[in-house]
Design an enzyme around this catalytic site. Structure first.
Site, PDB file in Angstrom:
ATOM      1  N   CYS A   2       1.063  -1.177  -0.086  1.00 36.28           N
ATOM      2  CA  CYS A   2       0.378   0.191   0.133  1.00 36.28           C
ATOM      3  C   CYS A   2       1.125   1.340  -0.180  1.00 36.28           C
ATOM      4  CB  CYS A   2      -0.641  -0.215   1.624  1.00 36.28           C
ATOM      5  SG  CYS A   2      -1.441  -1.292   1.829  1.00 36.28           S
ATOM      6  N   SER A  51      -5.591  -4.727  -1.660  1.00 35.98           N
ATOM      7  CA  SER A  51      -5.834  -5.348  -0.291  1.00 35.98           C
ATOM      8  C   SER A  51      -5.141  -6.843  -0.989  1.00 35.98           C
ATOM      9  CB  SER A  51      -7.678  -5.454  -0.415  1.00 35.98           C
ATOM     10  OG  SER A  51      -8.046  -4.792  -0.320  1.00 35.98           O
ATOM     11  N   VAL A 284       9.783  -9.864 -20.013  1.00 38.77           N
ATOM     12  CA  VAL A 284      10.195  -8.467 -21.414  1.00 38.77           C
ATOM     13  C   VAL A 284      11.179  -9.004 -22.117  1.00 38.77           C
ATOM     14  CG1 VAL A 284      10.907  -7.361 -19.623  1.00 38.77           C
ATOM     15  CG2 VAL A 284       9.593  -5.756 -21.135  1.00 38.77           C
TER      16      VAL A 284
END
Length: 640
Positions: A2, A51, A284
């Site tokens: 977060c 979350s 990538v």
């Protein structure tokens, strides 16, 4: 995973929720799922949530049952269930199943020793109402960012600098000393940032504010403790501790995946993860030969039977996204692979919310090719200092390009003199050319030797290879590797987990003697042997490749006109000798000298300056367009 902000009003005035909201809105990408705020007189906490664990109960800011201890926390604690069980035995009452609440009760139980018990990645601030103090900490190795600043009215803290720029009294200004160091290292070393007055809390440190006074101190330090035990002991122990770490890093209530390159680090993580579950992997690459790991990663995926996804990046797309990604980085980091990492994170974010990756294996297990240098220079070790000095003088007068010149120069120096970490972009002489300044006469100037010598003091008594590892853990790992990993994944609202960068893993890796790390003509020898039965044979013997990005080629072609225009337009004449940069660019374009790393370092600073100081670009809150897709994937994950 977060983002948090925290404010402490030095004058004891109330903190407004509106101020906190403005600070958190700008980091919506770190937490698109929820937001929350807490204010109590002169303090305030703000939070953006992605979350991951206890989806319903893990909302923040979060308090204990009495409401007198509040926390805003960014990260994941992998031993939270064991800590929770211990705390319950001690009589603590839990209202959620989140790792966040575990930190709150742990602080109640052990106070300022709280960070020492945590196994994971974290940065947090705790407000203790009874004691009227603010307390915070950053994880052992700096996986999660933690910035702070002081103004006339506030102490302010946050996961990203962008939040602190919203604080009243914070001014956007270049720190000239940080620029000098950036030109050496290609990033700004702790504890400073490129912004004057904005600082990083160093890894393994904690901060406290009491009665308006801020103090910072370490709670942990890196120590290597080599042991004389059989080679098999270290091979078996490495396999065991890594498998245990991967198990810990699996804990989540959302879909997981893993990055997969051509090397042993990420391949090992995927192989161990694959023993427990089906795995989605992501890679990538580029169109230019020699700058793509796609084929090898694809073969490894087939061997491990993963659900593989890949993305190929063009020069046009790379350049198109570059400004916004520099904005996400907060500070200039002149590692081209940082931008490539964004694209593989964007790909992964379409399928999962959590990815595991292989960062940290090189620093812990001795993986960089440069770590073999002390062995190649061993013939110089018995020479007296006077002879080394004479060799250095002889080498100094040899023309550039003469074979053996660099070997003589490096051999005549101690490791402390020659090794600045994995990047040494501009020498002191070249820095004077590129900045048009006489650094020795600048009272604000601090030599990069001052930065590294302070770190080397903690490595006294170690052999040269271990000294190099110690320096890289305190510089390259935290300043470049982990910084770009956090910022480029969180730009896509994706949580990155790094099982190698774990206190328990390091504790074991620190016991491995150098003779087992650098052996048989290769690096990370113990790790290679520990993983060999899980991986394709070619992965075990493959040399360190890094994360190649074709900026060298692009600066001669697709990027040349853009680079020239940026040099002309950036308002950095007080810092940069543009004529010298243009000279390097043209020399590079004509193929006379490979100046690509130096040019890229300057260009990234110029672009950063245009974004943050000149404000020529405007970026607002950004949320990955794949969030809704991921939420649907989450419902499928729950049902499954």
């Amino acid at each position: 995973m977060c983002g948090f902000v925290a404010l402490y009003n030095i004058k004891n005035h109330p903190v407004s929720s509106e101020h906190l909201k403005e600070m958190t809105d700008v980091i919506t990408h770190r937490g698109p799922d929820d937001s929350g705020f807490f204010t109590d007189c002169q303090v305030g906490l703000g939070f953006r949530r992605l979350s991951i664990i206890d989806l319903e109960g893990g909302k923040q800011p979060l308090s204990n049952e009495d409401g007198d201890i509040w926390i805003a926390f960014n990260g994941e604690i992998y031993n939270y269930q064991e800590l929770q069980a211990w705390l319950k035995d001690r009589g603590h009452q839990f209202k959620t199943e989140s790792d966040t609440e575990t930190i709150v009760h742990l602080y109640e139980e052990v106070g300022f020793d709280c960070p020492k018990h945590l196994r994971g990645m974290f940065s947090f601030m705790i407000w203790d109402r009874k004691k009227q103090l603010f307390f915070g900490a950053r994880d052992h190795f700096g996986i999660k960012p933690f910035y702070w600043t002081e103004t006339e009215d506030f102490f302010a803290f946050g996961s990203e600098i962008k939040s602190l720029l919203k604080v009243n009294g914070v001014h956007k200004k270049v720190n000239p000393t940080s620029l000098y160091h950036y030109l050496t290292f290609q990033y700004v070393p702790d504890p400073e940032t490129m912004f004057d007055g904005i600082h990083k809390l160093p890894p393994g440190h904690q901060v406290m504010i009491k009665d308006g006074k801020l103090t910072i101190e370490p709670y942990w330090k890196v120590e290597f403790t080599p042991e004389e035990k059989p080679f098999s002991y270290f091979v078996d122990g490495t396999r065991q501790i890594l498998e245990e770490s991967v198990l810990k890093h699996r804990v989540s209530d959302v879909p997981r995946g893993a990055f997969l390159s051509s090397g042993i680090d990420s391949s090992s993580i995927v192989a161990m993860l694959r023993q427990h579950e089906e795995v989605k992997t992501f890679t990538v690459g580029f169109d230019i030969p020699g700058y793509s790991e796609l084929d090898i990663a694809r073969d490894t995926s087939q061997f491990l039977k993963t659900d593989h996804h890949e993305v190929k990046i063009s020069a046009e797309r790379y350049l198109q996204e570059l400004p916004r990604l520099i904005w996400h980085q907060d500070e200039p980091v002149a590692d081209p692979s940082a931008i490539a990492l964004y694209f593989v994170a964007e790909l992964a974010s379409q399928y999962v919310t959590v990815v595991l990756s292989g960062e940290g294996a090189d620093e812990f297990f001795g993986g960089y090719n440069i770590y073999r240098e002390p062995h190649s220079l061993r013939m110089f070790s018995s020479l007296p200092g006077s002879m080394k000095s004479a060799l250095r003088q002889v080498a100094g007068v040899l023309p550039d390009g003469v074979k053996g010149k660099s070997f003589l120069i490096r051999g005549s120096k101690s490791v402390e003199e020659r090794f600045f970490g994995n990047a040494l972009i501009f020498s002191e002489e070249l820095k004077q050319k590129v900045t048009m300044s006489n650094l020795s006469n600048d009272p604000a100037y601090v030599s990069p030797f001052k930065i590294t010598s302070e770190i080397y003091k903690g490595a006294a008594g170690y052999d040269d290879v271990t000294k190099m590892q110690y320096l890289d853990i305190h510089s390259w790992l935290r300043g470049n590797i982990l910084m770009k990993a956090d910022k480029m994944t969180m730009a896509n609202s994706l949580e990155l987990r790094v099982p190698f960068v774990d206190p328990k893993v390091f504790e074991f890796a620190a016991k491995i003697p150098t003779k087992y790390k650098i052996a048989e003509g290769t690096t990370k020898y113990v790790l290679r042997e520990a993983m060999k039965d899980l991986l394709p044979p070619q992965i075990k013997t493959r040399k360190k490749l890094g994360f190649p990005v074709p900026t060298r080629v692009w600066l001669r072609g697709e990027f040349y006109s853009w680079a020239k225009e940026l040099i002309y337009s950036a308002e950095v004449d007080e810092y940069i000798n543009k004529a010298y940069v243009l000279y390097m660019l043209d020399e590079h374009k004509e193929g006379k000298v490979d100046y690509s790393r130096r040019i890229w370092t300057i260009l990234i600073f110029m672009l950063w300056h245009q974004i943050f100081i000149e404000e020529k670009y405007c970026f607002g809150p950004f949320v990955s367009p794949y969030i809704e897709t991921r939420r649907k994937n989450l419902e499928t994950f729950r049902v499954g």
